[in-house]
Design a protein around this motif. Sequence first.
Motif, PDB file in Angstrom:
ATOM      1  N   ARG A   1       0.735  -1.297  -0.055  1.00 22.06           N
ATOM      2  CA  ARG A   1       0.124   0.066   0.009  1.00 22.06           C
ATOM      3  C   ARG A   1       0.828   1.185  -0.015  1.00 22.06           C
ATOM      4  N   GLU A   2       0.820   2.099  -1.239  1.00 23.36           N
ATOM      5  CA  GLU A   2       1.487   3.268  -1.232  1.00 23.36           C
ATOM      6  C   GLU A   2       0.636   4.545  -1.517  1.00 23.36           C
ATOM      7  N   ARG A   3       0.540   5.370  -0.436  1.00 24.77           N
ATOM      8  CA  ARG A   3      -0.124   6.732  -0.552  1.00 24.77           C
ATOM      9  C   ARG A   3      -1.790   6.140  -0.618  1.00 24.77           C
ATOM     10  N   SER A   4      -2.054   5.172   0.236  1.00 20.86           N
ATOM     11  CA  SER A   4      -3.370   4.729   0.374  1.00 20.86           C
ATOM     12  C   SER A   4      -3.854   4.014  -0.759  1.00 20.86           C
ATOM     13  N   ARG A   5      -2.997   3.560  -1.717  1.00 19.79           N
ATOM     14  CA  ARG A   5      -3.230   2.861  -2.955  1.00 19.79           C
ATOM     15  C   ARG A   5      -2.722   1.400  -2.972  1.00 19.79           C
ATOM     16  N   LEU A   6      -3.813   0.383  -2.981  1.00 22.24           N
ATOM     17  CA  LEU A   6      -3.311  -0.709  -2.817  1.00 22.24           C
ATOM     18  C   LEU A   6      -2.777  -1.409  -4.120  1.00 22.24           C
TER      19      LEU A   6
ATOM     20  N   VAL B   1       7.766  -5.064 -10.865  1.00 18.35           N
ATOM     21  CA  VAL B   1       6.765  -4.682 -11.329  1.00 18.35           C
ATOM     22  C   VAL B   1       5.388  -4.242 -10.500  1.00 18.35           C
ATOM     23  N   ILE B   2       5.059  -3.186 -10.466  1.00 23.42           N
ATOM     24  CA  ILE B   2       4.122  -2.494  -9.762  1.00 23.42           C
ATOM     25  C   ILE B   2       2.902  -2.450 -10.419  1.00 23.42           C
ATOM     26  N   LEU B   3       1.685  -2.976 -10.071  1.00 27.92           N
ATOM     27  CA  LEU B   3       0.413  -3.172 -10.834  1.00 27.92           C
ATOM     28  C   LEU B   3      -0.795  -2.590  -9.860  1.00 27.92           C
ATOM     29  N   GLU B   4      -1.498  -1.602 -10.246  1.00 27.46           N
ATOM     30  CA  GLU B   4      -2.691  -1.188  -9.488  1.00 27.46           C
ATOM     31  C   GLU B   4      -3.810  -1.801 -10.335  1.00 27.46           C
ATOM     32  N   PRO B   5      -4.387  -2.776  -9.252  1.00 32.48           N
ATOM     33  CA  PRO B   5      -5.715  -3.350  -9.882  1.00 32.48           C
ATOM     34  C   PRO B   5      -6.720  -2.162 -10.093  1.00 32.48           C
ATOM     35  N   PRO B   6      -7.470  -2.526 -11.406  1.00 30.23           N
ATOM     36  CA  PRO B   6      -8.370  -1.571 -11.935  1.00 30.23           C
ATOM     37  C   PRO B   6      -9.336  -1.088 -10.996  1.00 30.23           C
ATOM     38  N   GLY B   7      -9.773  -0.029 -10.311  1.00 26.34           N
ATOM     39  CA  GLY B   7     -10.585   0.411  -9.394  1.00 26.34           C
ATOM     40  C   GLY B   7      -9.957   0.477  -8.001  1.00 26.34           C
ATOM     41  N   ALA B   8      -8.704  -0.072  -7.847  1.00 22.25           N
ATOM     42  CA  ALA B   8      -8.178   0.071  -6.585  1.00 22.25           C
ATOM     43  C   ALA B   8      -7.885   1.474  -6.082  1.00 22.25           C
TER      44      ALA B   8
END
Length: 201
Positions: free
Chosen positions: A170-175, A190-197
Amino acid sequence: MRAPGSWRRLLAAALVAIVPPAPVYAIASPAGEPGSPGIEAEDTVAAEQQAMNRELELFRGSTISLSQAMAIAEALHAGATTADVAFDGASGSPVYRVKTLHHDRVWHHAIDARTGKIVGGEAALPLKELDAEDRSNLAALKTVRHRLAEAVHVAEHAASGKAISGGLIRERSRLNFAIIVMSGSDLKQVILEPPGAAKRR
């Protein structure tokens, strides 16, 4: 094999960064001075690098992939999902350490990287015994449509290699999913943000 539909657009946005090897710092000291801090630090770094090289060599020789290890662990409890997985070559026999989430418990498994067999018993920890941040991350994992296995597939494609570990950060409130991939002789993150996260706090 193509990346799962809604993950495809993330390939262009995936942050691929080479994880640099630990630098070696040498401190000059007069010859013959025993116990010099500079020499000890150099020896420590060299020993750590050798241990890491041995572990990466064991990973290269593994028959079971990280994705297969996740599937084996998840099959032990119907409906389980992997929260964290990492290759461990430091012990006597190389294994994947897999943590799965199932019915408000985190299950710990060791999967032999050569045979795919379960090593030792399994251990479970109730979610209520974890700290608040871990509980929050695992609760968010339940709401994400995509699984770590899909993120691993996308990361391996993006970095042109084989995943050696993966999990939630979790970085800056983003999972996000963070995957470490071995590509040739390099390790890439590799950092991936799940769609909608991004909407979840």
